[in-house]
Scaffold this active site. Structure first.
Site, PDB file in Angstrom:
ATOM      1  CB  SER A 186      33.098  43.984  36.023  1.00 25.66           C
ATOM      2  OG  SER A 186      32.655  44.774  37.115  1.00 25.66           O
ATOM      3  CE1 TYR A 234      37.942  46.774  34.970  1.00 32.75           C
ATOM      4  CE2 TYR A 234      35.753  47.186  35.859  1.00 32.75           C
ATOM      5  CZ  TYR A 234      36.848  46.358  35.712  1.00 32.75           C
ATOM      6  OH  TYR A 234      36.846  45.112  36.296  1.00 32.75           O
TER       7      TYR A 234
HETATM    8  N1  LIG Z   1      38.923  43.020  41.749  1.00 34.05           N
HETATM    9  C1  LIG Z   1      37.643  43.179  41.441  1.00 34.05           C
HETATM   10  O1  LIG Z   1      36.844  43.611  42.283  1.00 34.05           O
HETATM   11  C2  LIG Z   1      37.113  42.795  40.096  1.00 34.05           C
HETATM   12  C3  LIG Z   1      35.716  42.837  39.926  1.00 34.05           C
HETATM   13  C4  LIG Z   1      35.180  42.475  38.690  1.00 34.05           C
HETATM   14  C5  LIG Z   1      36.024  42.074  37.673  1.00 34.05           C
HETATM   15  N2  LIG Z   1      37.374  42.054  37.854  1.00 34.05           N
HETATM   16  C6  LIG Z   1      38.193  41.609  36.738  1.00 34.05           C
HETATM   17  O2  LIG Z   1      38.985  40.520  37.157  1.00 34.05           O
HETATM   18  C7  LIG Z   1      40.190  40.500  36.378  1.00 34.05           C
HETATM   19  C8  LIG Z   1      41.389  40.437  37.327  1.00 34.05           C
HETATM   20  O3  LIG Z   1      41.393  41.602  38.141  1.00 34.05           O
HETATM   21  P1  LIG Z   1      42.141  41.702  39.558  1.00 34.05           P
HETATM   22  O4  LIG Z   1      41.257  42.470  40.449  1.00 34.05           O
HETATM   23  O5  LIG Z   1      42.641  40.370  39.980  1.00 34.05           O
HETATM   24  O6  LIG Z   1      43.331  42.682  39.164  1.00 34.05           O
HETATM   25  P2  LIG Z   1      44.918  42.467  39.212  1.00 34.05           P
HETATM   26  O7  LIG Z   1      45.486  43.777  38.795  1.00 34.05           O
HETATM   27  O8  LIG Z   1      45.332  41.901  40.512  1.00 34.05           O
HETATM   28  O9  LIG Z   1      45.166  41.391  38.071  1.00 34.05           O
HETATM   29  C9  LIG Z   1      45.172  41.721  36.704  1.00 34.05           C
HETATM   30  C10 LIG Z   1      46.241  40.892  36.028  1.00 34.05           C
HETATM   31  O10 LIG Z   1      46.234  41.204  34.620  1.00 34.05           O
HETATM   32  C11 LIG Z   1      47.590  41.322  34.191  1.00 34.05           C
HETATM   33  N3  LIG Z   1      47.706  42.196  33.029  1.00 34.05           N
HETATM   34  C12 LIG Z   1      47.545  43.549  32.981  1.00 34.05           C
HETATM   35  N4  LIG Z   1      47.795  43.990  31.742  1.00 34.05           N
HETATM   36  C13 LIG Z   1      48.096  42.910  30.984  1.00 34.05           C
HETATM   37  C14 LIG Z   1      48.442  42.726  29.617  1.00 34.05           C
HETATM   38  N5  LIG Z   1      48.547  43.766  28.763  1.00 34.05           N
HETATM   39  N6  LIG Z   1      48.700  41.467  29.176  1.00 34.05           N
HETATM   40  C15 LIG Z   1      48.615  40.422  30.025  1.00 34.05           C
HETATM   41  N7  LIG Z   1      48.304  40.524  31.329  1.00 34.05           N
HETATM   42  C16 LIG Z   1      48.045  41.762  31.791  1.00 34.05           C
HETATM   43  C17 LIG Z   1      48.316  41.926  35.396  1.00 34.05           C
HETATM   44  O11 LIG Z   1      49.720  41.707  35.321  1.00 34.05           O
HETATM   45  C18 LIG Z   1      47.650  41.202  36.557  1.00 34.05           C
HETATM   46  O12 LIG Z   1      48.323  40.005  36.893  1.00 34.05           O
HETATM   47  C19 LIG Z   1      40.147  41.741  35.513  1.00 34.05           C
HETATM   48  O13 LIG Z   1      39.655  41.410  34.228  1.00 34.05           O
HETATM   49  C20 LIG Z   1      39.161  42.637  36.212  1.00 34.05           C
HETATM   50  O14 LIG Z   1      38.557  43.547  35.346  1.00 34.05           O
HETATM   51  C21 LIG Z   1      37.929  42.409  39.046  1.00 34.05           C
END
Ligand SMILES: NC(=O)c1ccc[n+]([C@@H]2O[C@H](COP(=O)([O-])OP(=O)(O)OC[C@H]3O[C@@H](n4cnc5c(N)ncnc54)[C@H](O)[C@@H]3O)[C@@H](O)[C@H]2O)c1
Length: 261
Positions: free
Chosen positions: A149, A162
């Site tokens: 991120s 985080y």
């Molecule tokens: N949304 C944002 O703005 C953003 C920005 C930068 C980085 N990210 C990163 O992108 C990735 C996805 O985030 P998102 O926003 O789609 O969130 P989200 O919550 O929609 O998706 C996260 C997924 O990870 C799964 N998960 C959680 N714990 C788990 C575990 N113990 N084992 C296996 N799977 C597990 C969840 O079931 C979910 O499907 C993450 O790594 C997050 O840090 C997101």
């Protein structure tokens, strides 16, 4: 010559954790759209995941599911074994699963700190390590991609554990890149900004303070389309990025250019 065309992932066998989350499902769509074979993994039970995947119309010829909790090493190993038995190999491991906990640092509880580090950092390590071991045993070249991120380098309020997990992921990525280059395994990260689905969108919708800050923090002026993260992943999966290792591909609309809080 490396190409980055519509079929650029035809020969690629890819696993992705967190593949049913907000950004994950868009990445999976893109990978399938570029003809990859994809092992989708998430923590959701098999029946629930199969129903979702069926609703999305993801082809069972090119796509299957493996339930795995990334915090558990046995799950990480089983996930990689499933890729090997389903596809006969593994080219790319996309360590994408993650969680966030939004609170001021003075209120963060011990178990909340542990949970974030367990999923985001230890979970990414366990899956990447299992994947690298299989790639080396198979004698294939390999490719590991972490979803980090922009906050890996920028202290953004109320999500410090985080940010710590993503900073740790950056060093995990660089360390693995250095150690595994001689095995022809490259290791990189994609660093998104404030994405219009998933965890940031949930915070945007439910936390007025977050939304006020986020509205001022994106130089390009709008929330990040998840497709932009997916396109960066396609690039990192493809041979077009074959000379990249140890790099963070920052795709954040400029969020990290300056502090806006
Ligand atoms: N949304 C944002 O703005 C953003 C920005 C930068 C980085 N990210 C990163 O992108 C990735 C996805 O985030 P998102 O926003 O789609 O969130 P989200 O919550 O929609 O998706 C996260 C997924 O990870 C799964 N998960 C959680 N714990 C788990 C575990 N113990 N084992 C296996 N799977 C597990 C969840 O079931 C979910 O499907 C993450 O790594 C997050 O840090 C997101």
């Amino acid at each position: 010559m490396a190409t980055f065309g519509p079929d650029c992932l035809r020969s690629q066998k890819i696993l992705i954790t967190g593949g049913l989350g907000g950004i994950g499902e868009v990445i999976v769509e893109r990978l399938l759209g570029h003809s990859a074979r994809v092992l989708v993994s998430d923590i959701l039970p098999e029946a629930e995941a199969s129903k979702l995947m069926h609703q999305k119309g993801w082809s069972q010829d090119r796509c299957c599911y493996c339930q795995a909790d990334v915090r558990k090493s046995l799950d990480a190993q089983r996930l990689v074994e499933t890729a090997l038995t389903s596809f006969g190999g593994l080219d790319v491991a996309l360590c994408h699963a993650g969680i966030v906990c939004s609170k001021p640092i003075l209120s963060v509880q011990e178990d909340e700190w542990a949970a974030i580090l367990d999923v985001n950092l230890k979970g990414a390590f366990l899956v990447a390590q299992a994947a690298a071991g299989a790639m080396i045993r198979d004698g294939r070249r390999g490719n590991i991609i972490f979803t980090s991120s922009w906050v890996q380098d920028v202290p953004w309020p109320e999500i410090t554990p985080y940010s710590v997990s993503k900073s740790g992921m950056k060093m995990l990525m660089r360390g693995m890149a250095r150690e595994l280059a001689s095995y022809n395994i490259r290791v990189n990260a994609v660093a998104p900004g404030i994405v219009a689905v998933g965890m940031a969108k949930r915070q945007w919708d439910t936390e007025p303070g977050y939304r006020r800050r986020a509205e001022r923090a994106i130089p390009l002026g709008y929330m990040q389309p998840p497709e932009s993260v997916a396109d960066a992943c396609v690039f990192l999966c493809s041979d077009a990025s074959s000379y990249m290792t140890g790099a963070t591909l920052l795709v954040d609309g400029g969020c990290s250019l300056y502090p806006m809080d």
